[in-house]
Design a protein around this motif. Structure first.
Motif, short mmCIF file in Angstrom:
data_model
loop_
_atom_site.label_atom_id
_atom_site.label_comp_id
_atom_site.label_asym_id
_atom_site.label_seq_id
_atom_site.Cartn_x
_atom_site.Cartn_y
_atom_site.Cartn_z
N GLU A 244 3.97 -8.77 12.41
CA GLU A 244 3.29 -9.86 11.72
C GLU A 244 1.89 -10.07 12.58
N LYS A 245 1.78 -9.14 13.65
CA LYS A 245 0.62 -9.27 14.17
C LYS A 245 -0.56 -8.44 13.74
N TYR B 129 0.47 -17.38 13.30
CA TYR B 129 -0.37 -16.27 13.34
C TYR B 129 -1.53 -16.54 12.14
#
Length: 84
Positions: A35-36, A66
């Motif tokens: 997800e980063k 995020y």
């Protein structure tokens, strides 16, 4: 754009997620495993039982964090497999 996927629920949901990944790949999106590094996060969720609903809600709120960083779009889907 980088797209990350999360598949919640049973193996049928995983099949649907893989189909959606294929659609993104056909349109030249880059699929990432974290997800980063995702510009788009897609969550495929299940809501048949109460614990699955809570897992989905928790995941959605976790991934929404995020959006404060790199992620531009958070997409939540619930699709049924053709062989349900």
């Amino acid at each position: 754009m980088n797209v990350g996927f999360i598949s919640l629920g049973c193996s049928k949901n995983l099949v649907v997620t893989e189909e959606v990944i294929g659609m993104f790949k056909m349109h030249n999106f880059n699929i990432v495993n974290t997800e980063k590094t995702a510009d788009i996060i897609v969550i495929n969720t299940c809501g048949f039982i109460e614990s699955a609903k809570q897992e989905a809600i928790d995941c959605i709120f976790e991934m929404a964090e995020y959006k404060k960083r790199r992620c531009k779009y958070l997409i939540v889907i619930r699709l049924l497999s053709r062989e349900v």
